[in-house]
Design an enzyme around this catalytic site. Structure first.
Site, PDB file in Angstrom:
ATOM      1  CD  GLU A  51      24.518  12.214 -25.024  1.00 35.78           C
ATOM      2  OE1 GLU A  51      25.259  13.146 -24.674  1.00 35.78           O
ATOM      3  OE2 GLU A  51      24.297  11.220 -24.301  1.00 35.78           O
TER       4      GLU A  51
ATOM      5  CE  LYS B  87      24.716  12.827 -18.212  1.00 34.54           C
ATOM      6  NZ  LYS B  87      25.420  13.375 -19.399  1.00 34.54           N
TER       7      LYS B  87
END
Length: 223
Positions: free
Chosen positions: A44, A133
């Site tokens: 990421e 998340k």
């Protein structure tokens, strides 16, 4: 709802996402290569990094399809649009924005929005998140994740935020489908991408994956 995109395959296989966040993106391609050499293939790149999207595109071009590269800190539809245009293969956010989630799902792109409460987790999941998340994970630790999983067992949770390399197994054992780790893994290699720093990063990546490998998954999370 549009069909929910599948979990990013590289994330499903390794159960770890490396978070590349830095003041600027100059050292990130070298860091990405070091992580990939250590077996971490889900990366990421956060939009809070200056030059993030250019770095994302460069990393994708260099490392090829074996490594999945996504954009993080995607909190607006504009962020999402720009990230997808740059070639992001998944989107990560610290918040639940249903427009971002649904837009990603409509494009067939996995989105991992950040949530903390049962209501936020459920809202993100119903909007089409590939996984949710749990952020910031360290505030409640593995026990908080375990408590969320009890009433929401079908929602895959990705533990992110204050997760250390030596804590990954605790979160996975508590029921996380995967963990996201940034500075505890990079340890400044982004600021000082010297050969010794990058070699040490590759070694840490291998150590982390070895620990994850011996932790049985608590949930089927994709291919």
């Amino acid at each position: 709802m549009t069909e929910r995109p599948a979990l990013t395959p590289q994330l499903g296989r390794t159960r770890v996402m490396a978070i590349l966040r830095s003041a600027d993106a100059t050292g990130l391609p070298a860091v990405a290569r070091a992580l990939a050499d250590g077996g971490i293939t889900c990366l990421e790149v956060t939009l809070t990094t200056s030059g993030a999207l250019q770095a994302l595109a460069a990393i994708r071009d260099e490392l090829g399809p074996e490594v999945a590269v996504g954009a993080g800190t995607v909190i607006t539809t504009g962020h999402a649009r720009d990230s997808l245009a740059a070639g992001a293969e998944f989107l990560v956010a610290p918040v639940v924005d249903t427009e971002v989630i649904r837009g990603a799902a409509d494009s067939g792109i996995p989105c991992y929005p950040g949530a903390w409460t049962p209501t936020e987790v459920s809202t993100a999941w119903r909007a089409g998140a590939a996984a949710v998340k749990l952020f910031p994970a360290s505030t409640g630790g593995p026990d908080h994740l375990r408590q969320l999983r009890a009433p929401l067992p079908d929602v895959p949770l990705l533990a992110v935020g204050g997760v250390g390399v030596d804590q990954a197994r605790d979160y996975l054992t508590a029921g996380a489908c995967a963990v996201g780790i940034g500075s505890p893994l990079l340890r400044g290699a982004d600021r000082d991408p010297a050969p010794e720093s990058l070699d040490a990063l590759t070694a840490r990546a291998r150590t982390l994956l070895d620990a994850i490998l011996v932790t049985p998954p608590t949930q089927e999370v994709g291919p």
